[in-house]
Design an enzyme around this catalytic site. Structure first.
Site, short mmCIF file in Angstrom:
data_model
loop_
_atom_site.label_atom_id
_atom_site.label_comp_id
_atom_site.label_asym_id
_atom_site.label_seq_id
_atom_site.Cartn_x
_atom_site.Cartn_y
_atom_site.Cartn_z
N HIS A 4 0.86 -1.19 0.00
CA HIS A 4 0.00 0.00 0.00
C HIS A 4 0.89 1.23 0.00
O HIS A 4 1.93 1.25 0.63
CB HIS A 4 -0.91 0.03 1.25
N ASP B 107 -7.89 -5.47 -0.13
CA ASP B 107 -8.34 -6.35 -1.22
C ASP B 107 -7.96 -7.81 -1.02
O ASP B 107 -8.41 -8.67 -1.78
CB ASP B 107 -7.74 -5.84 -2.55
C1 SDX Z 1 -6.18 -0.03 -3.10
O1 SDX Z 1 -4.40 4.45 -2.16
C2 SDX Z 1 -5.36 3.85 -1.56
O2 SDX Z 1 -5.78 4.26 -0.49
C3 SDX Z 1 -5.93 2.68 -2.32
C4 SDX Z 1 -6.94 1.83 -1.58
C5 SDX Z 1 -8.22 2.58 -1.32
O3 SDX Z 1 -8.96 2.21 -0.39
O4 SDX Z 1 -8.55 3.50 -2.15
O5 SDX Z 1 -6.40 1.38 -0.35
C6 SDX Z 1 -7.34 0.60 -2.42
O6 SDX Z 1 -5.91 0.30 -4.22
C7 SDX Z 1 -5.32 -1.02 -2.34
C8 SDX Z 1 -4.10 -1.52 -3.18
C9 SDX Z 1 -4.58 -2.59 -4.14
N1 SDX Z 1 -3.53 -2.99 -5.07
C10 SDX Z 1 -2.85 -4.15 -4.94
O7 SDX Z 1 -3.04 -4.96 -4.04
C11 SDX Z 1 -1.87 -4.41 -6.08
C12 SDX Z 1 -0.54 -4.94 -5.51
N2 SDX Z 1 0.11 -3.88 -4.78
C13 SDX Z 1 1.13 -3.10 -5.47
O8 SDX Z 1 1.00 -2.97 -6.83
C14 SDX Z 1 1.56 -1.85 -4.70
O9 SDX Z 1 1.82 -2.24 -3.42
C15 SDX Z 1 0.64 -0.64 -4.69
C16 SDX Z 1 0.21 -0.25 -6.06
C17 SDX Z 1 -0.56 -0.90 -3.85
C18 SDX Z 1 1.41 0.51 -4.05
O10 SDX Z 1 2.46 0.80 -4.90
P1 SDX Z 1 3.54 1.96 -4.59
O11 SDX Z 1 3.24 2.64 -3.33
O12 SDX Z 1 3.69 2.76 -5.83
O13 SDX Z 1 4.87 1.13 -4.32
P2 SDX Z 1 5.87 0.65 -5.46
O14 SDX Z 1 5.13 -0.03 -6.57
O15 SDX Z 1 6.78 1.79 -5.78
O16 SDX Z 1 6.65 -0.48 -4.66
C19 SDX Z 1 7.68 -0.14 -3.73
C20 SDX Z 1 8.53 -1.40 -3.62
C21 SDX Z 1 9.01 -1.92 -4.99
O17 SDX Z 1 10.22 -2.63 -4.77
P3 SDX Z 1 11.64 -1.87 -5.07
O18 SDX Z 1 11.68 -1.62 -6.59
O19 SDX Z 1 11.62 -0.59 -4.27
O20 SDX Z 1 12.68 -2.87 -4.61
O21 SDX Z 1 7.73 -2.47 -3.07
C22 SDX Z 1 7.60 -3.49 -4.05
C23 SDX Z 1 7.97 -2.92 -5.39
O22 SDX Z 1 8.47 -3.92 -6.25
N3 SDX Z 1 6.19 -3.93 -4.01
C24 SDX Z 1 5.78 -5.18 -4.18
C25 SDX Z 1 4.39 -5.14 -4.02
N4 SDX Z 1 4.01 -3.89 -3.77
C26 SDX Z 1 5.12 -3.14 -3.77
N5 SDX Z 1 6.47 -6.33 -4.45
C27 SDX Z 1 5.70 -7.45 -4.56
N6 SDX Z 1 4.35 -7.50 -4.43
C28 SDX Z 1 3.67 -6.37 -4.14
N7 SDX Z 1 2.33 -6.41 -4.00
#
Ligand code: SDX
Length: 426
Positions: free
Chosen positions: A304, A361
Site C-alpha cells: 500500500h 483487497d
Molecule cells: C487499493 O491508495 C489507496 O488508499 C488505495 C486503496 C483505497 O482504499 O482506495 O487502499 C485501495 O488500491 C489497495 C491496493 C490494491 N492494489 C494491490 O493490491 C496491487 C498490488 N500492490 C502493489 O501494486 C503496490 O503495493 C501498490 C500499487 C498498492 C502501491 O504501490 P507503490 O506505493 O507505488 O509502491 P511501489 O510499486 O513503488 O513499490 C515499492 C517497492 C518496490 O520494490 P523496489 O523496486 O523498491 O525494490 O515495493 C515493491 C515494489 O516492487 N512492491 C511489491 C508489491 N508492492 C510493492 N512487491 C511485490 N508485491 C507487491 N504487492
C-alpha cells in the site's frame, strides 16, 4: 508563531510557510515557489505531495489508523449502518433520528432508474466488464437528470439520487447480463438488503435475506467508504475541478478504480489465488515470483502507498471472512491458500523490509464469493462502497472558496527547437 522552512538555492533563499494538520501532520506550502524562484517540484505518483486540505478522512500509515470524520473505522464497522456512515462522510457528522429517516426516505424515493436506461444496458456486448458499464451508465445519468447542480438543494438531491440509483444500476447490470428480469427496489428493505434482493431474487427461487450476509455487506461497504486522496478519489477531484457535473466526476473515479493496482485488485487476488491452486498450490513459488525484480508480477492484495503496516480494514475483513464462512457453514479452498500466502509473506525479509502487508483487497474477494457476488463484479462492489467518499470529497472540493482547476506542471525532456524538414528531404 508561524512556522516556515528556508530553501537555499543559487546563493539565494526563500522562506516557505509550514502547514500543520489537526493530527500534527506537516507540509510545506509551495504555492509561491514558481512565482518566486522559477522552480517547480517533481514527485512522480505524488507520493510526497498533498493535493488539498481535507477534513473527511484521517489515515496514519505507520500506525494503521483510519478514521472517517474523526470516528475510528473499527467503531463504524461494528456499530453503524452503511447509510449512517455515508451521511457522516457527506455531511460531516452522524445524523440524528429525523435526519436519518429523511435520508432513508430520499434514498428510497430515488432508487428507481428511468426505464430508457435499460436499453443502454442491452446494447453492451454480453462480455462487457461491469466496471466499464457502470462508469458509462453513471455518466449517462446526466442525460436523464439534467438539472443544474449549483444550488445547495439541487446538489443534495443529486448526491442522494446518485447513492440511491447506482446500487440499483449495479444490480440491473447483473440481472441483464444473465438475461434475467430486473428486480425493483422495495421500500421496506434496508439499503444493503435491497441490493442483495435486487441481485439474487428470482420468481422461481425467492431470495432469503440472511442476517449474517446483510451484516457482511454492511461491513464491506463501510470499510470501503473513503480513503482520503487515493487514485480514484484524486481523479474525482481532478475531473471535478474543471466544474463538470457530479455524475461525470464520479464516472472518472469508477474508471480509475477499475485498475488492478487499485480497486481492481480484489478481482486480481481471486484470479491469483485460483491460479495458484490450478498450478498445484505452491505458495512459496508465487512469493518468489513477487520478489523477483525482473518479473513484473506483484502479490495482489499486498502492499500500500500509505499503510506501512497491516491495513486496519484488512484486519476487520479477515475476521469477518472467518465469521461469515463459519455462520454460513461453507468452506472456501481459496481462503486456505490466502492464509498460507499471508503466513509465508509476512515472515519473508523482502516483504518485511518493503513494509508489504495485506491490504483491504486481500480477503475481500473471499467475502464477496461467500455472498454470491460474481468475480467480475467485485470492483463494482468496491465502487458502491466508495461512492459516499467520492461524493464527500467532490463536495468538499467544490465548497472550497480557494477551489481552482487542477493543472500540474512538468519538466520537459523532449527535443530542443529545430525546423520543419520537407517530406522530399527526409
Ligand atoms: C487499493 O491508495 C489507496 O488508499 C488505495 C486503496 C483505497 O482504499 O482506495 O487502499 C485501495 O488500491 C489497495 C491496493 C490494491 N492494489 C494491490 O493490491 C496491487 C498490488 N500492490 C502493489 O501494486 C503496490 O503495493 C501498490 C500499487 C498498492 C502501491 O504501490 P507503490 O506505493 O507505488 O509502491 P511501489 O510499486 O513503488 O513499490 C515499492 C517497492 C518496490 O520494490 P523496489 O523496486 O523498491 O525494490 O515495493 C515493491 C515494489 O516492487 N512492491 C511489491 C508489491 N508492492 C510493492 N512487491 C511485490 N508485491 C507487491 N504487492
Amino acid at each position: 508563531m508561524d512556522e516556515f522552512v528556508t530553501l537555499i538555492y543559487d546563493g539565494k533563499e526563500i522562506q516557505l510557510p509550514m502547514v500543520t494538520g489537526s493530527e500534527g501532520e506537516k507540509a510545506i506550502d509551495i504555492s509561491r515557489l514558481r512565482a518566486e524562484t522559477g522552480f517547480i517540484t517533481l514527485d512522480p505518483g505524488y507520493a510526497n505531495t498533498g493535493s488539498c486540505l481535507s477534513g473527511i478522512t484521517f489515515m496514519d500509515g505507520e500506525k494503521g489508523i483510519l478514521r472517517y470524520r474523526g470516528i475510528p473505522v473499527e467503531q463504524l464497522a461494528t456499530k453503524s449502518s452503511f447509510k449512517e456512515t455515508a451521511y457522516l462522510l457527506i455531511n460531516g457528522r452522524l445524523p440524528n433520528r429525523d435526519e436519518l429517516t429523511r435520508f432513508s426516505v430520499m434514498l428510497n424515493d430515488n432508487s428507481l432508474v428511468h426505464t430508457d436506461l435499460k436499453g443502454f444496458y442491452q446494447n453492451f456486448p454480453r462480455a462487457s466488464h461491469p466496471m466499464g458499464i457502470l462508469s458509462s451508465m453513471v455518466n449517462a445519468l446526466k442525460s436523464f437528470y439534467p438539472e443544474l447542480d449549483t444550488l445547495e438543494e439541487e446538489i443534495n438531491i443529486t448526491m442522494t439520487r446518485l447513492l440511491a440509483k447506482v446500487r440499483t444500476m449495479a444490480a440491473m447490470s447483473y440481472k441483464i447480463s444473465r438475461g434475467h428480469e430486473i428486480v425493483l427496489p422495495r421500500p421496506e428493505l434496508t439499503y444493503c438488503e435491497n441490493f442483495l434482493n435486487m441481485m439474487f431474487d428470482t420468481p422461481v427461487t425467492p431470495y432469503e435475506i440472511k442476517r449474517e450476509v446483510v451484516n457482511a455487506l454492511r461491513v464491506f461497504w463501510i470499510l470501503h467508504a473513503d480513503h482520503e486522496q487515493n487514485c480514484s478519489t484524486s481523479s474525482v477531484r481532478m475531473v471535478g475541478s474543471a466544474r463538470v457535473n457530479l455524475y461525470a466526476a464520479i464516472s472518472s473515479g469508477i474508471a480509475a478504480l477499475w485498475g488492478p493496482l487499485h480497486g481492481g485488485a480484489n478481482q486480481a487476488v481471486i484470479e491469483m489465488l485460483t491460479k495458484i491452486q490450478e498450478e498445484g498450490g505452491d505458495c512459496a513459488k508465487i512469493v518468489q515470483r513477487a520478489k523477483d525484480r525482473n518479473d513484473p508480477f506483484r502479490l495482489m492484495g499486498f502492499g500500500h502507498r500509505v499503510y506501512k503496516t497491516y491495513d486496519p480494514r484488512a484486519k476487520i475483513m479477515k475476521k469477518m471472512c472467518d465469521e461469515l464462512l463459519e455462520s454460513m457453514q461453507i468452506t472456501d479452498p481459496l481462503l486456505d491458500t490466502a492464509r498460507e500466502l499471508e503466513e509465508i509473506a509476512l515472515k519473508d525479509p523482502y516483504f518485511i523490509d518493503h513494509h508489504l502487508y495485506p491490504n483491504i483487497d486481500f480477503y475481500s474477494g473471499i467475502v464477496l464469493r461467500a455472498i454470491g457476488i460474481p468475480t467480475n463484479m467485485f470492483t463494482v462492489m468496491f465502487a458502491l462502497g466508495r461512492l459516499p467518499g467520492w461524493i464527500a470529497q467532490w463536495k468538499e472540493s467544490t465548497d472550497d472558496p480557494k477551489w481552482k482547476i487542477s493543472r500540474p506542471r512538468q519538466i520537459y525532456t523532449g527535443n530542443q527547437e529545430y525546423d520543419y524538414v520537407p517530406l522530399h528531404a527526409r
